[in-house]
Scaffold this active site. Structure first.
Site, short mmCIF file in Angstrom:
data_model
loop_
_atom_site.label_atom_id
_atom_site.label_comp_id
_atom_site.label_asym_id
_atom_site.label_seq_id
_atom_site.Cartn_x
_atom_site.Cartn_y
_atom_site.Cartn_z
N HIS A 42 -1.45 -19.93 -7.08
CA HIS A 42 -2.64 -19.64 -7.90
C HIS A 42 -3.41 -18.44 -7.38
CE1 HIS A 42 -6.80 -20.31 -9.32
NE2 HIS A 42 -6.23 -20.85 -10.37
N ASP A 69 0.81 -1.21 0.00
CA ASP A 69 0.00 0.00 0.00
C ASP A 69 0.85 1.27 0.00
OD1 ASP A 69 1.01 -0.01 2.55
OD2 ASP A 69 -0.92 0.05 3.58
N SER A 110 -9.12 -19.64 -15.13
CA SER A 110 -8.84 -18.99 -13.84
C SER A 110 -8.18 -17.63 -14.04
CB SER A 110 -7.90 -19.86 -12.99
OG SER A 110 -8.60 -20.84 -12.29
#
Length: 796
Positions: A217, A154, A581
């Site tokens: 993943h 961030d 995906s």
């Protein structure tokens, strides 16, 4: 941008509330998902004591995001579930895994079939369903997030990432996922695995009991949707440019429900979806599919799709991967019209490598690798001809795969190109490219050439990172050409037949530079295809799937350094992966951008904007092609149909300015479900709502979708579509191409529509022939203000 909470549900997990004790010493015990008749928190206030139900107030978002109210209500509902179990099972042993309370009112529990039957006959219970397995949708078989990755930091831009007030999620703290793992970008992280743990399939050595990604993943797909902008992609010491998510200023919340060693289970996924919705997410992206088609009278009636229907009613846009079971027809693994289903397509960036032989033959290959020194040829030497005196193929039949440097004589290999065999063992993970490269380095080889074993037929190889000059030749025919040249160049002693000179030479061009000259997009062979199967008998539904296709092949994105599934990217921070995906999070990110521009848009409006503006043509202006075979897919392709690509290939910029939208509501979806033959009691079992409340004459073809599918056109049928103008005043011309064997008419053929107004189109189809195969057409709406909409048609 601040309003995307991307719910990643791939390779995740988390414990639910476990009560009482029931071991699996009863071999017939199983996990069941139980739904109660009373409505969940998202649909009504509950009056458990008197049975009354009152609808939510108009300021729903305040109620939805009142975390203290949630905690009190959730705790109370959980106690009600406990009381019901004790009463229904009369003191018998059981194990409750989760209480669901926000999207559905129910729980999952480990019980015997006899106990399941007892519960099903209890007055308060609407439905009892046996839990079922789910899987990820990548071309690998890959878990959740690497919190330290720069894609989720961030502090990489001037944007301060203020966490929106309406999000109430938390960041779990575990040994693997310590305090401080979350920030103003990664705002929440949980895991769900109670069903897996009770089954005894959870492997603590591979599957982290935390939101941490032990596979890669989850990190990959999360960064595709909303990873930070401008993050350098460094793999194997090579720079491949900068990466950015589709909506880089969005926030991410992760809900891990699948795992490397076993996949996942619906009970855990439903718990994750239920929690995500309660936490206040805006978009859910599911890169998972069921292991099998849901049984029953319709594929739509399964716990995951029913939970997602409630999510859509709550205003959450839901994206799901189509599945990687293509290219066969009816291979679709995402079924319901309220879910936005995404197939996978290629893009125009490819990495090509080649090897130039001494006889001036150039052989193409793959490999994200540097080349050998320019203008210099190197001697080729096969691994089987460089064995040490102590090694023979008799005592190590796999020595040619270059996995063990002790098998070889360094003097033969030093400074030369080592030829290694790429056998089925590489496909199975028993041998690895990384280990072969290490062998070559230990022996001071100038580079490595992998030739495909003739028994590896049709295997599609993704670009693989190589940290030294090298190439993988994926074609068995090309591999044969190289080996013929190599063998013909050997000089042998006329008497002993021993090799006295290695005459073959070659140079490797290298594959680090991207090439953008290929035709794209095209629908990938593995992308699941329509028509949408309505039931387990493979009857066609009048619903077009997929909704569209998006980039899903060879996608660079963030990777967990702990990721083990793709050995070639182990230890790397980025990886190139393929599958539906990877396509789904592209759409999740773009949906966030649409939601930012149009905060009032419903999930159906977002779906419409994405669909009607999709492209039908590739970068060269030709129709988009679809690969039709696993083996040699580029030699087996034809123009894509709506069953391959839905409305087409996503067009990000046009989706932000659609002009007209097709709107559908929760009530429309309920009317559609109630119209399915024999569904009335099943609808009540899953939703607790009576079909008499809805107009049960809405067929699937009548749903106000940005496509039309008629699976059984009997003589003539008229369907309507309602359009809403979200742009300025505009006049439209309606063009159409009828499906083969069908005559059609659209009225009106021209119309003027003012901002905010609606226009109904009536489309009549007449069957001119009798045919059992689908034919396709399109309706085009051309506005004089520059808006162009595409509505695909499919008719049998």
């Amino acid at each position: 941008m601040g309003n995307l909470y991307w719910v990643y549900l791939v390779l995740p997990f988390c414990f639910g509330l476990v009560l009482n004790t029931l071991s699996q010493e009863n071999s017939d015990s199983g996990v069941y998902i139980v739904t109660l008749k009373q409505a969940p928190l998202s649909l009504s206030y509950q009056g458990f004591n008197n049975g009354s139900t009152s609808r939510l107030p108009n300021n729903f978002s305040i109620f939805r995001n009142d975390s203290r109210s949630h905690q009190r209500s959730s705790s109370y509902i959980s106690r009600v579930h406990d009381s019901l179990l004790k009463k229904a099972l009369k003191g018998e042993k059981y194990m409750k895994l989760y209480s669901y309370h926000y999207l559905i009112n129910g729980f999952s529990v480990l019980i015997t079939p006899q106990q399941a039957d007892m519960l099903s006959r209890t007055q308060e219970v609407a439905n009892v369903v046996l839990d079922f397995p789910v899987r990820t949708a990548t071309t690998y078989t890959p878990q959740f997030l690497d919190p330290t990755h720069s894609s989720f930091a961030d502090d990489v831009s001037d944007h301060k990432y203020p966490i929106p007030d309406h999000f109430s999620g938390i960041c779990e703290v575990t040994r693997d996922f310590p305090s401080g793992s979350c920030n103003r970008k990664l705002v929440g992280a949980r895991h769900f695995a109670a069903s897996a743990i009770t089954r005894g399939v959870f492997n603590s050595s591979q599957d982290y009991a935390s939101p941490l990604d032990g596979d890669g993943h989850g990190t990959h797909t999360a960064s595709v949707a909303a990873g930070n902008h401008g993050i350098p992609v460094m793999v194997a010491g090579n720079y491949f440019g900068n990466a950015s998510g589709m909506a880089p200023r969005s926030h991410i919340a992760v809900y891990k429900a699948l795992y490397k060693s076993f996949g996942g289970f619906a009970a855990d996924v439903v718990a994750a979806i239920d929690q995500a919705a309660q936490d206040g997410v805006d978009i859910i992206s599911l890169s998972i599919t069921p292991n099998r088609r849901p049984p029953g009278i319709a594929t739509f009636f399964n716990p995951i799709d029913m939970a997602l229907l409630s999510a859509v009613k709550s205003g959450i846009f839901v994206v799901q991967a189509a599945g990687n079971t293509g290219p066969s027809p009816k291979s679709m693994s995402s079924f319901s019209p309220w879910i936005f289903t995404v197939g996978a397509a290629s893009h125009d960036r490819v990495y090509s490598n080649s090897i130039v032989l001494g006889n001036n033959v150039t052989i193409p290959g793959v490999g994200l690798a540097p080349g050998t020194c320019s203008n210099e040829m190197y001697t080729l030497i096969s691994a089987v001809h460089a064995l040490s005196n102590e090694t023979t193929l008799a005592n190590d039949m796999y020595a040619g795969e270059c996995q063990d440097p002790s098998n070889f004589d360094r003097e033969f290999i030093q400074g030369n190109l080592l030829i290694c065999s790429y056998s089925i063992r590489f496909v199975l993970g028993l041998s690895t490219v990384k280990q072969a490269l290490q062998t070559a380095k230990n022996l001071s080889a100038a580079g490595v050439v992998f030739c495909m074993d003739p028994f590896v037929i049709g295997f599609q190889l993704n670009p693989t990172p190589l940290n030294m000059p090298g190439i993988i030749i994926p074609s068995t025919n090309d591999s044969k050409i190289l080996l013929q040249y190599y063998n013909s160049s050997l000089e042998r002693d006329g008497f002993t037949k021993k090799i006295v000179r290695f005459g073959a030479v070659a140079s490797i061009s290298g594959g680090l530079e991207a090439n953008y000259s290929v035709s794209a997009p095209k629908v990938m062979y593995y992308s699941a295809r329509g028509p949408d199967p309505e039931d387990d008998f493979l009857d066609n539904a009048d619903i077009m799937k997929p909704n569209l296709v998006a980039p899903g092949n060879s996608i660079w994105a963030a990777w967990s350094t702990l990721g083990m599934e793709s050995v070639e990217f182990q230890g790397e921070s980025f990886a190139m992966m393929s599958g539906t995906s990877m396509a789904a999070p592209h759409i999740a990110g773009l949906a966030a951008l649409i939601k930012q521009k149009f905060p009032h848009f419903s999930p159906a409006a977002i779906a419409s904007a994405l669909s009607t503006t999709a492209s039908l043509y590739d970068k060269n202006g030709s129709p988009i092609m679809a690969q039709r075979a696993y083996t040699n897919p580029d030699l087996n392709q034809s123009p894509a149909t709506p069953f391959d690509m839905g409305n087409g290939f996503v067009n990000a910029s046009s989706a932000l300015n659609p002009g007209l939208i097709f709107e559908s509501t929760y009530e429309d979806y309920m009317s559609f479900l109630c119209d399915i033959n024999g569904s009335i009691p099943i609808v009540f079992n899953h939703t607790g709502q009576n079909c008499q409340l809805y107009n049960s004459t809405v067929t699937a073809a009548d749903l106000n979708l940005p496509s039309i599918t008629i699976a059984r056109l009997n003589r003539s049928q008229t369907v309507g579509r309602s359009l809403t103008n979200i742009a300025g005043n505009e006049s439209y011309r309606v063009d159409w191409t009828a499906p083969f064997g069908v005559s059609m008419n659209v009225t009106p053929a021209h119309f003027f529509i003012a901002m905010g107004e609606k226009q109904v189109l009536n489309i009549t189809f007449n069957a001119m022939t009798n045919d059992s195969t689908a034919s396709f057409g399109r309706i085009g709406l051309v506005g004089n203000g520059g808006h162009n909409l595409n509505i695909p048609l499919s008719v049998i």
